[in-house]
Design an enzyme around this catalytic site. Structure first.
Site, PDB file in Angstrom:
ATOM      1  N   HIS A  53      -0.085  48.191  50.039  1.00 36.24           N
ATOM      2  CA  HIS A  53      -0.934  47.940  50.911  1.00 36.24           C
ATOM      3  C   HIS A  53      -0.528  46.715  51.597  1.00 36.24           C
ATOM      4  CE1 HIS A  53      -4.141  50.815  49.196  1.00 36.24           C
ATOM      5  NE2 HIS A  53      -3.405  50.370  48.134  1.00 36.24           N
ATOM      6  N   LEU A  54      -0.367  46.972  52.973  1.00 38.41           N
ATOM      7  CA  LEU A  54       0.139  45.796  53.809  1.00 38.41           C
ATOM      8  C   LEU A  54      -0.825  44.938  54.383  1.00 38.41           C
ATOM      9  CD1 LEU A  54       3.394  47.303  55.398  1.00 38.41           C
ATOM     10  CD2 LEU A  54       3.136  45.979  53.344  1.00 38.41           C
ATOM     11  N   ARG A  55      -2.118  45.379  54.531  1.00 41.29           N
ATOM     12  CA  ARG A  55      -3.233  44.722  54.810  1.00 41.29           C
ATOM     13  C   ARG A  55      -3.660  44.600  56.524  1.00 41.29           C
ATOM     14  NH1 ARG A  55      -5.757  46.684  50.696  1.00 41.29           N
ATOM     15  NH2 ARG A  55      -5.769  45.397  48.772  1.00 41.29           N
ATOM     16  N   ASN A  85      -5.482  51.873  54.788  1.00 38.79           N
ATOM     17  CA  ASN A  85      -6.745  51.477  54.513  1.00 38.79           C
ATOM     18  C   ASN A  85      -7.042  49.926  55.155  1.00 38.79           C
ATOM     19  OD1 ASN A  85      -5.128  50.309  52.449  1.00 38.79           O
ATOM     20  ND2 ASN A  85      -7.022  50.030  51.214  1.00 38.79           N
ATOM     21  N   ASP A 143      -6.434  57.198  51.097  1.00 42.28           N
ATOM     22  CA  ASP A 143      -6.421  56.071  50.088  1.00 42.28           C
ATOM     23  C   ASP A 143      -7.727  55.934  49.375  1.00 42.28           C
ATOM     24  OD1 ASP A 143      -4.593  53.953  49.476  1.00 42.28           O
ATOM     25  OD2 ASP A 143      -6.180  52.650  49.906  1.00 42.28           O
ATOM     26  N   HIS A 223      -1.451  57.407  41.874  1.00 44.93           N
ATOM     27  CA  HIS A 223      -1.449  56.542  40.779  1.00 44.93           C
ATOM     28  C   HIS A 223      -2.255  57.332  39.570  1.00 44.93           C
ATOM     29  CE1 HIS A 223      -5.106  56.400  43.223  1.00 44.93           C
ATOM     30  NE2 HIS A 223      -4.825  55.128  43.725  1.00 44.93           N
ATOM     31  N   ASN A 275      -8.375  50.338  40.689  1.00 42.61           N
ATOM     32  CA  ASN A 275      -8.858  51.628  40.905  1.00 42.61           C
ATOM     33  C   ASN A 275      -7.819  52.527  41.204  1.00 42.61           C
ATOM     34  OD1 ASN A 275     -11.570  52.525  40.734  1.00 42.61           O
ATOM     35  ND2 ASN A 275     -11.943  51.995  42.838  1.00 42.61           N
ATOM     36  N   ASP A 302       1.011  50.332  44.060  1.00 43.35           N
ATOM     37  CA  ASP A 302      -0.252  50.365  44.414  1.00 43.35           C
ATOM     38  C   ASP A 302      -0.454  48.921  44.755  1.00 43.35           C
ATOM     39  OD1 ASP A 302      -2.766  50.699  45.378  1.00 43.35           O
ATOM     40  OD2 ASP A 302      -3.564  51.185  43.332  1.00 43.35           O
TER      41      ASP A 302
HETATM   42  O1  DOR Z   1      -7.114  48.933  43.262  1.00 38.15           O
HETATM   43  C1  DOR Z   1      -7.272  49.427  44.131  1.00 38.15           C
HETATM   44  N1  DOR Z   1      -7.038  48.769  45.466  1.00 38.15           N
HETATM   45  N2  DOR Z   1      -7.479  50.714  44.415  1.00 38.15           N
HETATM   46  C2  DOR Z   1      -7.349  51.382  45.713  1.00 38.15           C
HETATM   47  O2  DOR Z   1      -7.713  52.472  45.601  1.00 38.15           O
HETATM   48  C3  DOR Z   1      -7.426  50.550  46.846  1.00 38.15           C
HETATM   49  C4  DOR Z   1      -6.735  49.078  46.505  1.00 38.15           C
HETATM   50  C5  DOR Z   1      -6.769  48.362  47.712  1.00 38.15           C
HETATM   51  O3  DOR Z   1      -6.715  48.427  49.008  1.00 38.15           O
HETATM   52  O4  DOR Z   1      -7.022  47.185  47.430  1.00 38.15           O
END
Ligand code: DOR
Length: 429
Positions: A53-55, A85, A143, A223, A275, A302
């Site tokens: 996740h690069l945000r 996401n 995602d 995952h 998650n 993840d």
């Molecule tokens: O722990 C998690 N963080 N699980 C996810 O499915 C999304 C991720 C996030 O984008 O923070």
């Protein structure tokens, strides 16, 4: 030098010239402009992460393409697959193009984007899948939001089968997991937290495998966290379904006990909230065995950086996720040292395993291999111990449940695209 793709495991030199490996061999002539001393180190293909996740765009307070790809580089990852996401999420050609432009400007490692399965990741109608494929997405995923509607999932898989692209699914049945903040079991009961049962993942995997079989699509289970989920995937693979899966370093190394807190570790540690949730010791052992057996195609981080305020709150309200790119190798090598994981299996799941799962070598030849023409190399010292101090992370996310713990293995040098992109002091000659 270890290359799981070819089975190479020998003490050799590697010579790079004009941006790629020119030769591998014993005692190569040493007239290179830059020499990296790798005695006592492991030299391997650069690591490939299928789940980062690069945000950016949208959540730059948690991380940016620049900060999170630097974290990847320092962790030995030369290729990362960016989860969609973001805000806006890449669900059409124009949004994807804007993202690709940002990536080409700011990324310090190779980034392959994933596009959304459904518009806005909302699970109601399909995204512009044709545009996303044409724009270079290596896979599609909603995602953290599983595609809940089985009819929609079937349509998505049918389309993706025609495009020969994998669908990476967060396998979870929200009807079972809703409101759960950790694994459902004895620990959640003792802590008084609502749990997510393993059945939420297992039921979703069963549904997705059934639909993958029906459509002939490539299904990638993201995952995997449960022993039973792995059994279903093993059975599907044995029957010839085009299914691949990944496990995370967090689920390989930790259990739900990390939420309970032991010794100096805090109870209700929001940094251990992810998650899918950390599961039981029985699940953890099954994941480790799956890496050793090659059932788990990839170890994917993840990597989920969050801002301090996302975690500095009560457990129920905390955002799930662990900033994992910079500690992945370290915890995996602790497990190699314990005799849990084998080094070749670990490296396979960090290199050629993920490359094959998303067919990335169709896009970049030689990816995930150490051979003439390859461009990405990592050098790490498997024995060096270091203590995790999140304030030293390159990642903007300091959210780790490993703070203060001693882990093994330091990345010494990383070559990306034939260029020495990172070198830790003391390794140059
Ligand atoms: O722990 C998690 N963080 N699980 C996810 O499915 C999304 C991720 C996030 O984008 O923070």
């Amino acid at each position: 030098m270890v290359d799981p793709a070819s089975g190479l495991d020998a003490a050799l030199d590697v010579l790079l010239r004009d941006g790629a490996i020119a030769a591998l061999g014993p005692d190569l002539p040493c007239d290179a402009a830059i020499v990296v001393e790798a005695r006592g180190c492991v030299v391997a293909p650069g690591f490939v992460d299928l789940h980062t996740h690069l945000r950016e765009p949208g959540f730059e307070q948690k991380g940016t393409i620049a900060t999170e790809t630097l974290a990847a580089l320092r962790g030995g990852f030369t290729t990362v697959c960016a989860m969609p996401n973001t805000e806006p999420p890449p669900d059409s050609g124009p949004v994807l193009s804007a993202l690709v432009e940002r990536i080409s400007r700011d990324a310090v490692v190779r980034v392959f984007p994933l596009g959304c399965v459904t518009r806005g990741r909302a699970g109601r109608e399909l995204a512009e899948i044709g545009e996303l494929a044409a724009g270079g997405c290596v896979a599609l995923s909603d995602d953290g939001s599983p595609v809940g509607d089985p009819g929609l999932m079937r349509n998505a898989l049918q389309l993706l089968a025609a495009l020969d692209l994998p669908l990476s699914e967060h396998a979870d049945d929200p009807a079972l997991s809703a409101g759960g903040v950790m694994n459902e079991g004895q620990v959640s009961e003792r802590l008084g937290l609502k749990g997510q049962p393993a059945a939420a993942e297992v039921a979703a995997i069963a549904r997705d495998l059934t639909l993958a079989e029906m459509t002939g699509a490539r299904l990638h289970v993201a995952h995997v966290s449960t022993a039973r989920g792995l059994e279903l995937i093993a059975e599907a693979k044995a029957r010839g379904l085009r299914v691949t899966c990944e496990v995370t370093p967090s689920h390989l190394f930790l259990t739900e006990d990390a939420v309970f807190g032991e010794g100096p570790q805090p109870a209700y540690d929001t940094n251990a909230k992810i998650n899918p949730p950390l599961r039981t010791e029985n699940d953890r052992r099954a994941l480790v065995a799956a890496v050793n057996a090659g059932l788990a195609d990839a170890i994917a981080t993840d990597h989920a950086p969050h801002a301090a305020e996302d975690k500095r709150c009560e457990f129920d309200a905390a955002a799930p996720g662990i900033s994992g790119l910079e500690t992945a190798l370290g915890t995996l090598l602790v497990q190699v040292d314990r005799g849990e994981l084998t080094l070749p299996a670990m490296l396979r799941a960090l290199t050629i395993g993920p490359v094959r799962a998303f067919a990335l070598d169709q896009r970049v030849p030689h990816l995930g291999r150490l051979e003439p023409g390859a461009t990405d190399v990592v050098v790490f010292d498997p024995a060096e111990r270091w203590r995790v101090e999140a304030r030293h992370f390159a990642s903007r996310g300091q959210n780790t449940p490993l703070e203060g713990q001693e882990i093994f293995g330091r990345v010494r040098a990383v070559v990306v695209g034939g260029r020495l992109a990172f070198q830790r002091e003391g390794t140059g000659v």
